[in-house]
Motif scaffolding. Structure first.
Motif, PDB file in Angstrom:
ATOM      1  N   CYS A  93      -7.036 -14.927  54.995  1.00 67.08           N
ATOM      2  CA  CYS A  93      -7.933 -16.077  55.012  1.00 67.08           C
ATOM      3  C   CYS A  93      -8.061 -16.576  56.447  1.00 67.08           C
ATOM      4  CB  CYS A  93      -7.390 -17.191  54.124  1.00 67.08           C
ATOM      5  SG  CYS A  93      -8.265 -18.755  54.341  1.00 67.08           S
ATOM      6  N   PHE A  95      -8.461 -19.321  57.694  1.00 67.49           N
ATOM      7  CA  PHE A  95      -7.792 -20.576  58.032  1.00 67.49           C
ATOM      8  C   PHE A  95      -6.305 -20.319  58.334  1.00 67.49           C
ATOM      9  CE2 PHE A  95     -11.523 -22.211  55.896  1.00 67.49           C
ATOM     10  CZ  PHE A  95     -11.875 -23.287  56.701  1.00 67.49           C
ATOM     11  N   CYS A 129      -3.051 -21.118  56.651  1.00 65.36           N
ATOM     12  CA  CYS A 129      -3.230 -20.618  55.286  1.00 65.36           C
ATOM     13  C   CYS A 129      -2.519 -19.281  55.113  1.00 65.36           C
ATOM     14  CB  CYS A 129      -4.715 -20.474  54.972  1.00 65.36           C
ATOM     15  SG  CYS A 129      -4.979 -20.077  53.243  1.00 65.36           S
ATOM     16  N   CYS A 131      -3.013 -17.340  52.345  1.00 67.36           N
ATOM     17  CA  CYS A 131      -3.725 -16.503  51.379  1.00 67.36           C
ATOM     18  C   CYS A 131      -4.100 -15.159  52.018  1.00 67.36           C
ATOM     19  CB  CYS A 131      -4.980 -17.222  50.903  1.00 67.36           C
ATOM     20  SG  CYS A 131      -5.944 -16.250  49.742  1.00 67.36           S
ATOM     21  N   HIS A 154      -4.661 -20.818  48.412  1.00 73.22           N
ATOM     22  CA  HIS A 154      -4.888 -21.172  49.808  1.00 73.22           C
ATOM     23  C   HIS A 154      -3.929 -22.299  50.187  1.00 73.22           C
ATOM     24  CE1 HIS A 154      -8.418 -18.650  50.581  1.00 73.22           C
ATOM     25  NE2 HIS A 154      -8.608 -18.773  49.274  1.00 73.22           N
ATOM     26  N   HIS A 163      -6.852 -26.219  53.000  1.00 68.03           N
ATOM     27  CA  HIS A 163      -8.246 -26.427  53.445  1.00 68.03           C
ATOM     28  C   HIS A 163      -9.136 -26.562  52.230  1.00 68.03           C
ATOM     29  CE1 HIS A 163      -9.316 -22.134  52.721  1.00 68.03           C
ATOM     30  NE2 HIS A 163      -8.061 -21.912  53.078  1.00 68.03           N
TER      31      HIS A 163
HETATM   32 ZN   LIG Z   1      -7.146 -20.080  52.940  1.00 71.08          ZN
END
Ligand SMILES: [Zn+2]
Length: 522
Positions: A93, A95, A129, A131, A154, A163
């Motif tokens: 991810c 983020f 993050c 994920c 996430h 997020h």
């Molecule tokens: Zn994420």
């Protein structure tokens, strides 16, 4: 839940939706009792649709970038497990993963920031993050992809959603103060800076984009202008000058800017000087917009006036603007030299994304060597007639005063070009043109000296290759013109001292010197 130990026992899922996500799949525990992962098996052809679906998560809209990629060739393994990969990609991810927040460790930055269609530029703020998932194209079944989800939520290391609308920190009075600068806006703003658009105009556009998300708001505008100014400053501080007259200074420059150089060949008795420049940001854009799309070469800049002509490689961004993704400075157009830097450029893109490939290469010069392009990129070659058309149009307008005559000559030139598909005899048509407009001596002088000797070559190139679209040709021309205008402006004003360009590419015109100014953003 039962743990499955062989891939063969996992059903292949092919959801009917055009785009689908992890929520549409049934997950199987695969591995051993001690160690197992959630996996699903889908057709390899649908991986992109899965990633698009995964990005459109309502609670946490995001993008995924490739954090790691590996590839092996068919036949390289004698024995293998059922889940062995042909291609391996770890998607993370965007983020994450840096900045795990309070108490969390920080991962070192990766070498490249990756992009493709689904892998956006990194978001403005890392939110740690975690994920991520792995896509394995199976060695034993290349038409299948095994998705291994390591962390589907996430969340950051502390276990909080980090997020999207459910992120606690994104709700409340603080969140409103920060305009959300999406990766798309960032990419476009950086592109404008790379294209050398003056800072005021970049700012204006940037605020326009931001307001589309935030509405018009004085605070948002102030922050946006700070952001653009900050980018401008970073670029200004990090620009480097390269004086191509001085061998020693080139070597020093090259040494200092290693990260932004994809190919360098020093002048020697056997080899000519070649310098290939590509910043990491440009590499990202090339990987993102070039993949399964076009690369174009604006190959003849400064061929007459510069000691070292400049070839720019361009990709087309989501707004169909031509974006410079690499510059090559050299006088050599010889096959072995072109082959060397093209191979280096391709290797660089493949080091980021092993599956990276382009669908076509647009050339704009009939004299360009084709073999190195074919060998390196293995793709169709397209031809853009913008230079021929542009040069004819400019000279017709400049050298013929009567508008009727201008129109007629231009029309006849067009007929000559299009006659190549009609089987007309071009040499006869050319002769007629020269006879009919014999009184237009200024234009005819230009035409005879510049075009007649090589028109056969140009026409045969036009006939051999499919023509690039008008949009692509227009975008290449727009880039070329912008570059040229900038240089002329600069050279008129005594360019050397003018650092206030805020532009990134800076060539000092002149027959003997070539100054090159590029932004080096890290
Ligand atoms: Zn994420």
């Amino acid at each position: 839940m039962e743990i499955v130990e062989s891939i063969l026992d996992i059903p292949v899922q092919d959801p009917p939706e055009e785009e689908f996500s992890s929520a549409d799949l049934i997950w199987t525990k695969f591995g051993t009792a001690e160690h197992h992962d959630d996996v699903a098996l889908i057709p390899y052809a649908r991986v992109d649709e899965f990633i698009i679906g995964e990005c459109s998560n309502v609670e946490c809209p995001t993008r995924f970038h490739i954090e790691r990629g590996r590839k092996r060739s068919m036949g390289s393994l004698k024995e293998y497990k059922s889940d062995e990969y042909l291609e391996y990609r770890l998607y993370w991810c965007s983020f994450g993963p840096e900045n795990y927040g309070e108490g969390g460790g920080v991962l070192p930055s990766r070498r490249y920031r990756l992009n493709t269609r689904n892998r956006a530029a990194r978001p403005q703020s890392m939110r740690g993050c975690t994920c991520h998932f792995v896509v394995k194209r199976l060695y034993a079944h290349p038409t299948l992809a095994l998705i291994i989800f390591n962390e589907r939520r996430h969340i950051n290391k502390s276990g909080f959603v980090c997020h999207g609308p459910l992120d606690k920190d994104a709700i409340g009075p603080g969140a409103k103060k920060i305009p959300y600068i999406s990766s798309e806006i960032q990419q476009q703003t950086m592109s404008m800076i790379y294209l050398g658009i003056p800072e005021e105009n970049v700012l204006e556009k940037h605020i326009e984009y931001v307001q589309r998300y935030c509405g018009s708001d004085a605070t948002a505008s102030t922050l946006a202008s700070q952001y653009v100014r900050k980018l401008g400053m970073i670029i200004k501080r990090s620009t480097h000058e390269l004086d191509l007259d001085d061998q020693a200074s080139i070597r020093m420059w090259v040494e200092r800017n290693k990260k932004s150089i994809f190919f360098y060949q020093d002048t020697s008795e056997t080899d000519p000087f070649i310098l290939g420049i590509q910043t990491e940001w440009q590499l990202q854009q090339m990987v993102r917009f070039g993949h399964r799309s076009l690369i174009a070469a604006d190959s003849t800049f400064g061929i007459k006036r510069l000691k070292y002509p400049l070839c720019t490689l361009l990709v087309f961004d989501s707004r169909q603007h031509a974006l410079p993704v690499a510059w090559v400075i050299t006088r050599s157009v010889a096959k072995p030299d072109v082959a060397k830097w093209m191979k280096a450029l391709l290797d660089r893109a493949r080091s980021v994304d092993p599956g990276w490939k382009i669908n076509g290469f647009v050339i704009d010069d009939a004299a360009m060597e084709i073999d190195p392009i074919r060998d390196a990129f293995c793709c169709p070659i397209l031809f853009s007639i913008w230079r021929v058309r542009g040069s004819w149009l400019r000279n017709v307008v400049k050298k013929c005063s009567n508008i009727e005559v201008q129109r007629e000559i231009f029309k006849r030139l067009g007929e000559i070009v299009y006659s190549i598909w009609g089987g007309l005899d071009t040499s006869v048509a050319l002769e007629e043109l020269i006879l009919d407009f014999v009184d237009q001596s200024a234009f005819m002088e230009y035409f005879k000296s510049t075009w007649v000797p090589k028109i056969e070559m140009w026409l045969s190139t036009i006939k051999t290759f499919p023509l690039a679209s008008q949009e692509a040709s227009g975008a290449i021309e727009a880039y070329h013109v912008k570059l040229k205008t900038k240089l002329f402006d600069d050279s008129h004003l005594g360019a050397l001292q003018r650092v206030d360009w805020k532009n990134t590419l800076h060539l000092h015109l002149g027959t003997e010197r070539c100054k090159f100014r590029i932004p080096l953003l890290h």
